[in-house]
Motif scaffolding. Structure first.
Motif, short mmCIF file in Angstrom:
data_model
loop_
_atom_site.label_atom_id
_atom_site.label_comp_id
_atom_site.label_asym_id
_atom_site.label_seq_id
_atom_site.Cartn_x
_atom_site.Cartn_y
_atom_site.Cartn_z
N ASP A 167 -1.33 4.20 -1.27
CA ASP A 167 -2.58 4.51 -0.59
C ASP A 167 -2.44 4.13 0.88
O ASP A 167 -1.34 3.86 1.35
CB ASP A 167 -3.78 3.83 -1.26
N LEU A 199 -2.13 -4.83 -11.77
CA LEU A 199 -0.82 -4.24 -12.02
C LEU A 199 -0.34 -4.58 -13.43
O LEU A 199 -0.16 -5.75 -13.76
CB LEU A 199 0.17 -4.78 -10.98
N ILE A 245 -4.49 -5.52 -5.78
CA ILE A 245 -3.49 -4.62 -6.37
C ILE A 245 -2.71 -5.33 -7.47
O ILE A 245 -2.54 -4.81 -8.58
CB ILE A 245 -2.52 -4.10 -5.28
N THR A 296 -3.77 -7.06 -1.23
CA THR A 296 -2.56 -7.17 -2.03
C THR A 296 -2.86 -7.84 -3.36
O THR A 296 -2.39 -7.40 -4.42
CB THR A 296 -1.49 -8.00 -1.29
N HIS A 338 0.80 -1.23 0.00
CA HIS A 338 0.00 0.00 0.00
C HIS A 338 0.83 1.28 0.00
O HIS A 338 0.51 2.22 -0.75
CB HIS A 338 -0.98 -0.03 1.18
N ASN A 382 1.17 0.85 -4.18
CA ASN A 382 -0.12 1.45 -4.55
C ASN A 382 -0.29 2.89 -4.10
O ASN A 382 -1.21 3.57 -4.52
CB ASN A 382 -1.27 0.60 -4.00
#
Length: 218
Positions: free
Chosen positions: A90, A149, A145, A142, A84, A88
């Motif tokens: 975030d 990706l 994400i 995860t 994160h 990402n």
């Protein structure tokens, strides 16, 4: 290393190298993580609460010198931070879900700074039910994400801005046993992060947990 886990890990690494096999590599990664998660979840059914705090190999130098509770915390705090904050960009699940209070943890870090009896004392304070809720949520987030990706991002390294943000969050201790993690992660590209915190790191600590469990049940 468990033969199935080892073979899945090797296959995943090979598949991630090429664009036309990248999606297959992610699928293999998820299969590996599912297998490992089955083992981690089994501890909740098979062990007593005090077993999660036990350190039967307290003087050892490898991963089995910890506790099972610590290992669960450590695997998924690292994954949460890397997925994160570094990939990402975030909010970590730990913060968005108020897991510090829910798990009753005295720390927000990866736990690398803890040693010996400190690990056992830390483990005894944790709400194991909430810890398991946290690790399941981190795994799911995860994988969401990673499923989104693009292959072209795999060669990207962590930006200086994200490294600075990581430092500002204080989720990696400044203790010398932990502070090295920042440069270690930020020196890797995203493919390298997938191959360590999200896969091999799981394997090493899960096998250590099995060694602890087997020692306790003798």
């Amino acid at each position: 290393m468990n033969k199935e886990w080892s073979e899945l890990n090797k296959s995943m690494q090979i598949q991630l190298r090429k664009k036309d096999t990248y999606k297959s590599g992610i699928d293999i990664l998820f299969k590996l993580r599912d297998r490992l998660m089955e083992t981690l979840l089994s501890f909740k059914e098979e062990l007593e609460r005090d077993d999660f705090n036990a350190i039967p190999f307290i003087n050892a130098e490898r991963y089995h010198s910890k506790t099972i509770a610590y290992s669960l915390w450590h695997i998924f705090r690292i994954e949460d931070i890397v997925a994160h904050t570094l990939i990402n960009d975030d909010e970590q699940i730990f913060f968005s879900g108020n897991y510090k209070d829910r798990i009753n943890s005295p720390i927000i870090t990866t736990g690398n700074e803890l040693v010996g009896q400190d690990i056992a004392d830390f483990s005894a304070k944790l709400n194991i039910d909430e810890l398991y809720t946290y690790i399941s949520e981190v795994k799911e987030s995860t994988e969401l994400i990673l499923s989104q990706l693009p292959f072209d991002m795999l060669k990207n390294k962590v930006s200086p801005e994200r490294k600075d943000r990581l430092i500002s969050l204080n989720t990696v201790s400044t203790d010398e046993n932990a502070s090295w993690l920042i440069n270690y992660w930020c020196g890797k590209d995203i493919r390298g992060l997938i191959q360590m915190p999200f896969s091999r790191h799981w394997i090493m600590h899960t096998e250590a947990c099995l060694r602890i469990k087997n020692k306790l049940k003798k």
